[in-house]
Scaffold this active site. Sequence first.
Site, mmCIF file in Angstrom:
data_model
loop_
_atom_site.group_PDB
_atom_site.id
_atom_site.type_symbol
_atom_site.label_atom_id
_atom_site.label_comp_id
_atom_site.label_asym_id
_atom_site.label_seq_id
_atom_site.Cartn_x
_atom_site.Cartn_y
_atom_site.Cartn_z
ATOM 1 N N ASN A 155 31.389 37.312 52.460
ATOM 2 C CA ASN A 155 32.351 37.165 51.376
ATOM 3 C C ASN A 155 33.629 36.444 51.795
ATOM 4 O OD1 ASN A 155 32.380 39.775 52.806
ATOM 5 N ND2 ASN A 155 34.297 40.113 51.709
ATOM 6 N N SER A 203 25.932 43.143 42.593
ATOM 7 C CA SER A 203 27.096 43.512 41.780
ATOM 8 C C SER A 203 27.255 42.472 40.672
ATOM 9 C CB SER A 203 28.358 43.551 42.643
ATOM 10 O OG SER A 203 29.485 43.860 41.855
ATOM 11 N N ALA A 204 27.377 42.939 39.415
ATOM 12 C CA ALA A 204 27.366 42.012 38.275
ATOM 13 C C ALA A 204 28.601 41.107 38.225
ATOM 14 C CB ALA A 204 27.266 42.807 36.970
ATOM 15 N N THR A 241 25.047 59.568 33.052
ATOM 16 C CA THR A 241 24.672 58.842 31.845
ATOM 17 C C THR A 241 24.903 57.353 32.088
ATOM 18 O OG1 THR A 241 25.271 60.726 30.496
ATOM 19 C CG2 THR A 241 25.140 58.589 29.377
ATOM 20 N N CYS A 331 39.402 42.342 48.711
ATOM 21 C CA CYS A 331 39.314 43.736 49.137
ATOM 22 C C CYS A 331 40.271 44.005 50.271
ATOM 23 C CB CYS A 331 37.888 44.052 49.574
ATOM 24 S SG CYS A 331 36.717 43.595 48.315
HETATM 25 N N1 PLP Z 1 29.786 43.486 49.216
HETATM 26 C C1 PLP Z 1 30.342 42.261 49.255
HETATM 27 C C2 PLP Z 1 29.776 41.229 50.185
HETATM 28 C C3 PLP Z 1 31.421 41.954 48.424
HETATM 29 O O1 PLP Z 1 31.971 40.736 48.465
HETATM 30 C C4 PLP Z 1 31.914 42.956 47.550
HETATM 31 C C5 PLP Z 1 33.115 42.695 46.709
HETATM 32 O O2 PLP Z 1 33.990 41.944 47.066
HETATM 33 C C6 PLP Z 1 31.274 44.200 47.538
HETATM 34 C C7 PLP Z 1 30.228 44.438 48.391
HETATM 35 C C8 PLP Z 1 31.738 45.296 46.629
HETATM 36 O O3 PLP Z 1 31.256 45.076 45.330
HETATM 37 P P1 PLP Z 1 31.981 45.825 44.092
HETATM 38 O O4 PLP Z 1 33.250 45.098 43.852
HETATM 39 O O5 PLP Z 1 31.012 45.703 42.964
HETATM 40 O O6 PLP Z 1 32.174 47.232 44.517
#
Ligand code: PLP
Length: 398
Positions: A155, A203-204, A241, A331
Site C-alpha cells: 500500500n 476491502s470495497a 446482521t 493509516c
Molecule cells: N490492507 C491494506 C494493504 C490496506 O492498504 C488497507 C487500508 O489502507 C487495509 C488492509 C485495511 O483496509 P480497511 O480500510 O478496509 O480496514
Amino acid sequence: MGADLRVAYLDNAATSPCDPRVVDAMLPWLCAEFGNPSSLHLAGRRARAAVDQARGQVAALIGAEPDEIVFTASGTEADNLALRGAATRNGVVGGHLVASAIEHPAVLETCRALATSGASWSALPVDTDGIACVAELDGVLASGTRVVSVMAANNVVGTLQPIGALAARAQAAGALFHTDAVQAAGKVPLDVRETPVDLLSLSAHKLHGPKGIGALYVRRGIGLEPIVHGGGQEGGLRSATENVAAIVGFGVAAELAAAERTAEAARLVGLREMLIDGVLAEVPGAYVVGDRFRRLPGHACFGFAGYEGEAIRVLLDLDARGIAVSSGSACSAHHAAQPSHVLTAMGFDPIRARGSLRVTLGRFNDADDVVRLLEVLPQVLAGARPILTRGAATETTR
Ligand code: PLP
C-alpha cells in the site's frame, strides 16, 4: 476529477471515490429494502437474495466460489480473521506465523498481538526494491508455522509481491498462505484457481465501493476459528446482521472492477508513466521508491534527495493548492513523525524513511490531474528547505 472539480484527488490507495453506479445500487437497500437477511418473511428473503448476489459478484472477481466468501466489516477485520482464525485452535492461540516486513498494520499488529497471547511470529525480509524475498522464506519457516501472510501489493510503495511462489513454498511446509489483496484486487489479475492461496483479504473502498465492508476468501475445507461470536451468520465465521446496502455496493463495485480491469489498468499505466517520467524530468533529485515497473497500475511513490524530511510540508502545500496526495499511507497519518516501516524494511535510513510522497491514480483521474501535479510539484519543492541526509546526495535512482 469527477467528484469535486476543485481538487485533484490523487490518493486512491487511501480510499477511492464511490462509483455513482455503486451508489445507485445501494440506495434502495438504505430505504425501502430494509429486511434482515435472516428473516423468513418476504423482506428478509429479498435481502438474503441481494447478499447472495453480491457474494457471487465478489467471488467472481477472484475466481472463487460464492460459499468461499465471508463478508467482514473491513479489510482490517478480514486480516484479523485470517491470522487470528488460523492461529487459534479450540479457543487457544498458539503456533508460529510469518508475515512480510512490509505488511499493513492490520497484519503486523495482529501478529504482535497474537505474540502476546501464545503464538510467535517472524518477519520475512524484503529487498531494496520493496519485493519480498522468496529465497528467505525457508529460513523463517518453523516446524509449527500455521500461516504465512504476504500482501499481493504493497500500500505504501505499490510493489507487486511474488505470492504464487511464496504460497507454494509455504504450503509445501504445511502452512496456510494468506494474502492481503486489499490494494491489488480489481487492479491486477488475481485468480485463486491459478494462484492457490488459502485465505485472501478484500476491502470495497479501495475499488470504488463503500467504506466499512470487506471480505475474506476462505478456501473450501480450511478450518478457521471465528473472532466474532453470535448468531452464526457468514457460515459461523462472522456473526452479526449483515450490512446489506454495503454488501450490495461491494458486489457492484467488484463486478465493475472485473469488467473494466484490463482497459482501466492500461489507461492507468499510461498515466502513471506520464507522471513518473514527468516528475523525474522536472524535479531535481527525484527518485522512484520501489521497483520501477513491478507495481500497481496507478501507483507511484517518490523520494526527493535532500528533501526527505519535508514530505509532510510538501503534502500540505500541495493540499493548499488543491492536490490530494499522501506521505506514504493514510493509516500512518497518526504516526507522521515516525519513519515508515515499509521504507525502513527496504533499507532506507530513518530520515529518508519519513520522506516519501505517494501518488495513486484511480478511475476518476485523467491526464489533466497529472499535468496539474507536474506543474505545481516543482514549485512546491523549490520552496522547501533541503535537509541533508546520509546518502541523499548520491542515491537519486532508488
Ligand atoms: N490492507 C491494506 C494493504 C490496506 O492498504 C488497507 C487500508 O489502507 C487495509 C488492509 C485495511 O483496509 P480497511 O480500510 O478496509 O480496514
